[in-house]
Every structure is written in C-alpha cells, then in structure tokens.
Write a protein that holds these residues in place. Structure first.
Motif, short mmCIF file in Angstrom:
data_model
loop_
_atom_site.label_atom_id
_atom_site.label_comp_id
_atom_site.label_asym_id
_atom_site.label_seq_id
_atom_site.Cartn_x
_atom_site.Cartn_y
_atom_site.Cartn_z
N ASP A 1 0.88 -1.17 0.00
CA ASP A 1 0.00 0.00 0.00
C ASP A 1 0.91 1.22 0.00
N ALA A 2 1.15 1.76 -1.20
CA ALA A 2 2.12 2.84 -1.35
C ALA A 2 1.72 4.11 -0.62
N ARG A 3 0.44 4.34 -0.46
CA ARG A 3 -0.01 5.56 0.22
C ARG A 3 0.08 5.45 1.74
N ARG A 4 -0.15 4.25 2.25
CA ARG A 4 -0.09 4.05 3.70
C ARG A 4 1.30 3.61 4.15
N LEU A 5 2.22 3.47 3.21
CA LEU A 5 3.61 3.13 3.51
C LEU A 5 3.72 1.80 4.25
N THR A 6 2.98 0.82 3.78
CA THR A 6 3.01 -0.51 4.39
C THR A 6 3.07 -1.58 3.32
N LEU A 7 3.57 -2.75 3.71
CA LEU A 7 3.53 -3.92 2.83
C LEU A 7 3.29 -5.15 3.68
N VAL A 8 2.82 -6.20 3.03
CA VAL A 8 2.55 -7.45 3.72
C VAL A 8 3.31 -8.56 3.01
N THR A 9 4.05 -9.37 3.76
CA THR A 9 4.84 -10.46 3.18
C THR A 9 4.01 -11.74 3.08
N SER A 10 4.59 -12.72 2.42
CA SER A 10 3.90 -14.01 2.24
C SER A 10 3.74 -14.75 3.56
N THR A 11 4.48 -14.34 4.58
CA THR A 11 4.33 -14.96 5.90
C THR A 11 3.24 -14.29 6.72
N GLY A 12 2.66 -13.22 6.17
CA GLY A 12 1.61 -12.50 6.86
C GLY A 12 2.08 -11.33 7.69
N GLU A 13 3.39 -11.08 7.69
CA GLU A 13 3.93 -9.96 8.47
C GLU A 13 3.67 -8.63 7.78
N THR A 14 3.28 -7.64 8.55
CA THR A 14 3.10 -6.28 8.04
C THR A 14 4.34 -5.46 8.38
N ILE A 15 4.91 -4.81 7.37
CA ILE A 15 6.10 -3.98 7.57
C ILE A 15 5.80 -2.57 7.09
N THR A 16 6.14 -1.61 7.92
CA THR A 16 5.95 -0.21 7.54
C THR A 16 7.32 0.41 7.25
N TYR A 17 7.30 1.50 6.49
CA TYR A 17 8.54 2.13 6.07
C TYR A 17 8.33 3.63 5.88
N ASN A 18 9.42 4.36 5.84
CA ASN A 18 9.37 5.77 5.45
C ASN A 18 9.69 5.93 3.96
N PHE A 19 10.65 5.10 3.51
CA PHE A 19 11.04 5.12 2.09
C PHE A 19 11.10 3.68 1.58
N LEU A 20 10.57 3.49 0.39
CA LEU A 20 10.57 2.17 -0.24
C LEU A 20 11.35 2.25 -1.56
N ILE A 21 12.26 1.30 -1.76
CA ILE A 21 12.96 1.18 -3.04
C ILE A 21 12.52 -0.11 -3.72
N ILE A 22 11.99 0.02 -4.92
CA ILE A 22 11.53 -1.15 -5.67
C ILE A 22 12.69 -1.64 -6.53
N ALA A 23 13.17 -2.84 -6.21
CA ALA A 23 14.27 -3.45 -6.96
C ALA A 23 13.90 -4.89 -7.31
N THR A 24 12.66 -5.04 -7.77
CA THR A 24 12.10 -6.38 -8.00
C THR A 24 12.58 -7.02 -9.30
N GLY A 25 13.31 -6.27 -10.13
CA GLY A 25 13.89 -6.85 -11.34
C GLY A 25 12.85 -7.34 -12.33
N ALA A 26 13.19 -8.41 -13.02
CA ALA A 26 12.31 -8.93 -14.06
C ALA A 26 12.30 -10.46 -14.02
N ARG A 27 11.31 -11.02 -14.65
CA ARG A 27 11.22 -12.48 -14.75
C ARG A 27 11.43 -12.89 -16.20
#
Length: 490
Positions: A98-124
C-alpha cells in the motif's frame, strides 16, 4: 505482529546489493534498513550465472560473486549485512504493498511499515507458454534468471556431455549460454526468430563476425523461425524440438532465452507506469514521493536524449541504485541522474562494450578480419550518438564513453570510418584543451582580481610589473593544478 524500518528494499538482485552498500556509505544506522527477497541468498551478481557458474572445471560459486564484486568493490556476504545492522528477510515474497499508507505485507503474513521504499524487483524470464508452447516444466528445459535456474541448468549440463542442446533465442542469455555449452562439450544449435544474433543492438556486420566464430566452434544457426512444440519421451523429458519452418532438432537439453518482463504487478494502479516500467524522475523517485524504483523496473529520463527509457542491463542496475540512495539520504547534494546507456558482454575470449544510442546511420571501423579491435559508430542528425567496441583497452572504452556523452558533430562519414578510434580520441583531447582553457581563465581572473584589489593606479610602475608576474605565476600554477588532477584521473 509487524515491524517498522526507515528504509525498505523490495527485491534481492544486483540493484539491492549496490543500494545496501551505498546506504552504509551514506551513514544509515543499525536497524534502519531492511531488504526483502524471495530468493534464499543475499544479493549477488547475476551475470556470473551464464558464465563462470557454468564452467566444467572450477565453476564459480557463492560467496565469490555476491554483490558488489562486479564493480571491484566489497563482497557483501550475509555476515556483512549482519555487521552493518541490515535486516535480510530472505526466501520471502511480498504479497501486497500500500504505497499511500507506507506498508507492505509479506507471504508470511507480516506487516512492515517504512518511510522510504525502493523497488528493486527486477524482471522475470518470459516463458514459452506465453507464446502458446507447452513444456517449460520438462526437466531438461531450462531458463536462466536466478540462482535456482542456474543450479538446474548446471545439473542438466553435467548429464548431457557430448549431447545435443538447442538454444532458443539469440540475445544475451542465448549467446552467453551457447558459449558455456560449447565449453562443456555439448553440440549446440541456436534458433533465432530474426536475421541475426543480438538483433536489438548488433548490426548485420557485427553479428556476422560473432556468428562466424561460433560456427567455427561447431555451433549451428537456424534463423527466421520459432519453436512450435516439443517431442517427449515416456518420462516427459524433451527429446526433440519442432520448428515453424518444419525442422525437427534432436535435444538432450533446451535453453530458453526469449526476453524478460519487469516485476511491477504489485504497483500497478498505485504508481504511474510507462513503457512497461515504473515511471521515475531524475532522482529515481516515482509518482509517490516515498517510493523509488531502480534497475529493470524503472522507466527514467535519459537526459542526453531527452526521453523516457527502460533499460535492462546490470550497469544501469548498479548506477541507478547508487543514485536513488543518494537522492534519499542527501537530496540537497544529489543532482539529476545523467546516465549514458551502457551495455556489455563476454562471449568466449571476446569482450565488447556499447555506449549511447543505436539509431541513425552506422559507420564500421577496425579490423573485422582478424577480430582483435573493431567497432561501429552510430550517427544521427550529424552527431555521434552511439559507439560499439570489441577488444578495447580500459582507456579506449573510457574514451568512447566520454566522446559519446559529448555528442560531437560528424561532417564526413568516410573520414569517420578512416579515423576509427582516432575520432573519439581527438574529440576527448579537444575537450581536455577546453577544460584547460576554462581552468586557466578562471584562475587568472581570480588571482588578478585578488592582486589588483591590493594596489591602486597611483602605485609606481614597478608595482604593476609585480602584478603581471603574479598573473603569469597564477597561470602556471593553475595549469599545474589541472594537469595533476588529470593525471590522477588517467
């Protein structure tokens, strides 16, 4: 239960490793940075997977190619991240952001908040099924994008010695893997949809040189056709490849390298997307001010050409990572990202580099017959915009890079061909002369102003002689200063 970090990097490829190193150099504190990667290992240099990793003797293995060894810098092992207080969350996929709320959820169900996010997901890697061909799950059909792919390919290679391999695609993966397969004593046939290898970059003349060398190593090329289906044995193992032109090729191993697609699905509908990537500004900042994108996923402004582009190469991944971190940590000190597009690769004993843009009229130069040093220039609207060089020295590669960045005027194409590398050397030398003049002029003005402020027109003539002497001395000093600085660069 959730955790909070100041900085979070999503993705664990090349760009993530270089960003992590830059964060430490900019003074990130323990516990402020987290890297989340679906791979089970710390960031590593992906180019090693198609080269040293596949060697039959003394193959490259981790930790020897963790980032940032590819830039002759520190090797960032898992121990390094721990010592620098960086949280590595490995083998974990990010399920939602959730880019506006500065949060993400992992596949383990953990919620992580941040001040700055860097997207380095690359390509498939693009799969055959996306083109209507089934069979990617066969044990001897291989792709090459990450470490697990490389492990699988290396295992199949070991069981296919003196067998037949079919390589689908003639880009980076196809050419580099074909060379590695030959070194492993496997018979190779390459299937190209286009007229020649590396069709997005190479001219027919450049491609012919490399293809001739490959054929001398026993590689066969089938061009202008595509894979349509496989033949399987009772164990669902591929035994042959069927092509659109009617050819059927025996196969003990199939390597597929037909392109990649950026991993941006998590951010569609949240961030501005352009040209298949996340649109960023000259600070690698997305449409959400707290979110940055680097590497394969970023569509960024190429200042030199005044347009938005998305580039798929490790050089861009490394440099965009450093710039994004600088823009986050030291925004007032970070200028615009002025990147010159750069591509390079190694096949067998060959090594080439390309800088700039491959558009316009092409002029080839050098010794294509002996294959030692040769290249090509691209000229558009009377200016040099791109340069390719095979077999150059470090100094020569630096020269063509600098010359391409300057976009010098080209008035005579025949003379350009005759001059070859000499053209870029002249361009850079002239730029050096200009720099000397600028340094001398500014230093003379500064020193003269300083001295004149100490005297008045009423002073005797010998005072003005002294002023003149100081000006001359200042000129010599300025030149010595410039020359010394230039020598250190060389």
């Amino acid at each position: 239960m959730g955790r909070a970090f100041v900085y979070v990097i999503v993705g664990g490829g090349v760009a993530a490793g270089y960003a992590a190193l830059e964060f430490t150099r900019k003074g990130v504190s323990d516990g402020e940075l987290c890297i989340i990667s679906d791979e089970p290992v710390a960031p590593y240099e992906r180019p090693a997977l198609s080269k040293g990793f596949l060697l039959p003797e003394d193959p490259t293995r981790l930790p020897s190619f963790h980032t940032c060894v590819g830039a002759n810098d520190e090797i960032l092992t898992p121990k390094w991240y721990k010592e620098h207080g960086i949280e590595l969350v490995l083998g974990t996929r990010v399920k939602s952001v959730d880019a506006r709320r500065l949060t993400l959820v992992t596949s383990t169900g953990e919620t992580i908040t941040y001040n700055f996010l860097i997207i380095a997901t690359g390509a498939r890697a693009l799969k055959l099924e996306e083109f209507g061909v089934e069979g990617s799950d066969a044990e001897n059909v291989c792709y090459l994008r990450d470490l697990s792919d490389a492990d699988r390919l290396a295992t199949v290679i070991q069981s296919s010695s003196n067998g037949n391999a079919v390589v689908i695609g003639g880009g980076y993966i196809g050419m580099e893997c074909a060379a590695s397969l030959v070194i492993n004593k496997i018979n190779v046939t390459m299937v190209l949809a286009g007229a020649h290898c590396m069709a997005r970059l190479f001219t027919p003349k450049i491609a012919t040189f490399y293809e001739d060398y490959y054929m001398g190593k026993g590689v066969k090329f089938i061009k202008g056709t595509v894979l349509t289906s496989f033949e399987f044995d009772s164990d669902k193992k591929v035994t042959a490849v069927n092509l659109k032109d009617g050819n059927q090729l025996p196969a003990d191993l199939v390597v597929v390298g037909i392109g990649i697609r950026p991993n941006i699905s998590l951010f569609e509908g949240q961030l501005t997307i352009e040209k298949g990537g996340i649109k960023v500004n000259s600070q690698m900042q997305s449409s959400e001010s707290s979110v940055y994108a680097i590497g394969d996923v970023a569509t960024f402004p190429v200042k030199l050409y005044g347009e938005m582009r998305r580039l798929e190469h490790v050089d861009f991944a490394r440099k965009s990572a450093r710039h994004a971190v600088s823009a986050i940590m030291e925004p007032e000190k970070t200028g615009e990202f002025d990147y010159l597009p750069c591509f390079y690769s190694r096949f067998f004993a060959f090594s080439w580099q390309f800088y700039g843009d491959h558009v316009g009229e092409v002029v080839h130069f050098g010794e294509y017959e002996d294959g030692e040093v040769f290249g090509a220039y691209w000229v558009k609207e009377g200016h040099l915009v791109g340069c390719f060089l095979e077999g150059g020295t470090k100094e020569q590669y630096e020269t063509i890079s600098k010359a391409t960045q300057l976009k010098p005027a080209v008035t005579d194409m025949e003379e350009l061909e005759r001059e070859g590398l000499g053209f870029t050397q002249t361009v850079v030398s002239q730029q050096v002369v200009t720099e000397v003049k600028d340094v001398l002029s500014s230093e003379i003005v500064r020193q003269t102003s300083r001295v004149v402020s100490l005297v008045t027109v009423e002073k005797p003539l010998h005072v003005w002689h002294a002023v003149t002497g100081v000006v001359v001395a200042a000129s010599v000093t300025a030149f010595a200063f410039w020359y010394g600085r230039r020598r250190r660069r060389w």
